[in-house]
Enzyme design. Structure first.
Site, mmCIF file in Angstrom:
data_model
loop_
_atom_site.group_PDB
_atom_site.id
_atom_site.type_symbol
_atom_site.label_atom_id
_atom_site.label_comp_id
_atom_site.label_asym_id
_atom_site.label_seq_id
_atom_site.Cartn_x
_atom_site.Cartn_y
_atom_site.Cartn_z
ATOM 1 N N HIS A 1 96.893 -1.902 18.702
ATOM 2 C CA HIS A 1 97.676 -1.793 17.216
ATOM 3 C C HIS A 1 97.580 -0.418 16.504
ATOM 4 C CE1 HIS A 1 98.496 -6.275 17.064
ATOM 5 N NE2 HIS A 1 97.493 -6.059 17.920
ATOM 6 N N GLU B 1 96.471 -17.038 20.243
ATOM 7 C CA GLU B 1 94.818 -16.062 20.011
ATOM 8 C C GLU B 1 94.265 -16.973 19.117
ATOM 9 O OE1 GLU B 1 95.354 -12.169 18.235
ATOM 10 O OE2 GLU B 1 93.397 -11.608 18.388
ATOM 11 N N TRP C 1 89.535 -5.399 11.670
ATOM 12 C CA TRP C 1 89.086 -6.476 12.373
ATOM 13 C C TRP C 1 87.988 -6.068 13.455
ATOM 14 C CZ3 TRP C 1 94.176 -5.188 11.091
ATOM 15 C CH2 TRP C 1 94.888 -5.918 10.247
HETATM 16 FE FE FE2 Z 1 96.580 -7.898 19.275
#
Ligand code: FE2
Length: 411
Positions: free
Chosen positions: A57, A211, A313
């Site tokens: 990302h 996920e 994250w």
């Molecule tokens: Fe991802």
């Protein structure tokens, strides 16, 4: 240019590689240098096709600590911090960070990147920037842009239109996120919609699929069924598929028949899923990694991605795919000799299949001269000794190089 004495992938013998006009023109033993030809001594090191980053990302990369650090290290705090950081997103901010991240990746031998870009944004700002950078950086890296509906397709205001607009604006791949949709029905509808768009616009599909540690998250069976029935087959990729870790074995046994028939690709993200999954477990804690070993045994293609690079994250990472493989082998219990020495495939050939790079990928006579030289005799040593990428050539031009650090012991 003649690159001498390299070990190509797992070949026994050292070979020479000749590059002419940006292509591999000859590969063999003891090639004679032409008059005035540049010669490079490969020193018995490992030559590989360039690394493929099949899931990252980039729109959020390099934002760790902004505006504050993730103190718990959880997904949930990461989401809170990102929603604060998002307020200050500008084109220039995204452009600067992505350029920097791509250079970090290049330093680590990456030349192909599939990046997911959040399109649950009425302005589609990040998507526009990534599409511009895809063109700007084309000589150094091949970028594929996935229109990724982070907050859902059917569960986000105007989500369907935004996703289609992202494709019209130039995204290469359609995304979806079924486990995040409000209901199971929305999850199924969103997958049908995404696959329908891929057919309409001739795009690839890459879904953030299940996920979550919830064994009831079954977007995968719907996605595989759609890939099978639509004929899109290996144009479809299921990323993450963490829930498969928690499925019961009888269900997985049945599911694998469909997965084999569907021909879809998988991307596992070991660094991030070992970190973020299992957070609601006490003990034992699930690893949350998809069933990589079993997928491979069933003839299914699996590659590895970094997913997040130094963001809210996952606050670590330098874009080095060898870190990803190192973690993947441990967490998937693939620590046999053959598993380790051949594990470059997760971030080379298998990734190339996922990205549909075709026959032009690989060290073969006639192909574009894209290759890296890793400072180790094989990938086992490379992983174990944290080898560096000594050279990265693209179309025969050097785009990155490194000198191994010299370490001394004084006793
Ligand atoms: Fe991802």
């Amino acid at each position: 240019m003649l690159i001498r004495n390299v070990r190509i992938e797992q070949a026994e013998a050292l070979q020479d590689i000749r590059v002419t006009d940006g292509r591999f023109s000859e590969i063999g033993l003891g090639l004679a240098a032409a008059a005035g030809e540049e010669e490079i001594d490969g020193g018995g090191n490992l030559a590989l096709p360039p690394f493929v980053e099949s899931h990252v990302h980039l729109d959020a990369c390099l934002t760790a600590g902004e505006p504050r650090w993730n103190r718990s290290g959880t997904l949930f705090e990461g989401i809170e911090i990102w929603s604060e950081r998002k307020q200050s997103l500008t084109k220039e901010d995204i452009r600067n960070r992505v350029r920097k991240a791509v250079r970090m990746q290049a330093m680590n031998g990456v030349q192909y990147v599939r990046t997911h870009v959040d399109v649950t944004d009425p302005t589609l700002l990040a998507l526009e920037v990534l599409c511009e950078l895809r063109e700007e950086l084309r000589d150094h890296v091949e970028i594929q842009v996935v229109a990724f509906p982070q907050e859902g397709i059917h569960s986000y205001p105007n989500g369907k239109v935004l996703l289609e607009n992202a494709l019209k604006a130039g995204a290469d791949v359609v995304g979806a996120i079924p486990h995040f949709e409000f209901t199971r029905e929305y999850a199924v509808e969103s997958l049908r919609y995404a696959v329908g768009l891929a057919e309409k616009y001739g795009k690839l599909v890459d879904v953030h699929c299940d996920e979550i540690d919830d064994p009831e998250a079954k977007g995968l069976e719907t996605l595989a069924c759609l890939a099978h029935e639509s004929g899109l087959r290996d144009r479809v990729t299921a990323s993450h598929t963490c829930a498969m870790h928690s499925y019961n074995n009888a269900y997985v046994f049945k599911l694998f028949r469909l997965l084999r028939m569907s021909g879809i690709n998988f991307v596992a993200n070991p660094l991030v899923n070992i970190t973020l999954q299992g957070r609601l477990d006490t003990y034992p804690k699930r690893r949350g990694l998809t069933r990589v070993k079993e997928l491979l045994e069933n003839g299914v293609n699996v590659s590895f991605g970094h997913d997040d690079v130094y963001d809210p994250w996952y606050m670590m990472g330098t874009g080095n795919m060898m870190d990803v493989v190192h973690m993947g082998l441990h967490t998937c219990q693939m620590m046999g000799y053959d598993d380790i020495v051949g594990s470059y495939r997760f971030v080379t050939g298998n990734g190339a299949r996922t990205l549909h790079l075709g026959d032009a990928y690989g060290i073969k006579t006639g192909n574009p001269a894209n290759l890296i030289l890793v400072g180790a005799r094989d990938f086992y040593q490379a992983l174990n000794e944290h080898a560096v990428v000594l050279y990265s050539w693209r179309n025969g031009k050097l785009i990155a190089s490194a000198t191994p650090a010299e370490k001394k012991v004084h006793f």
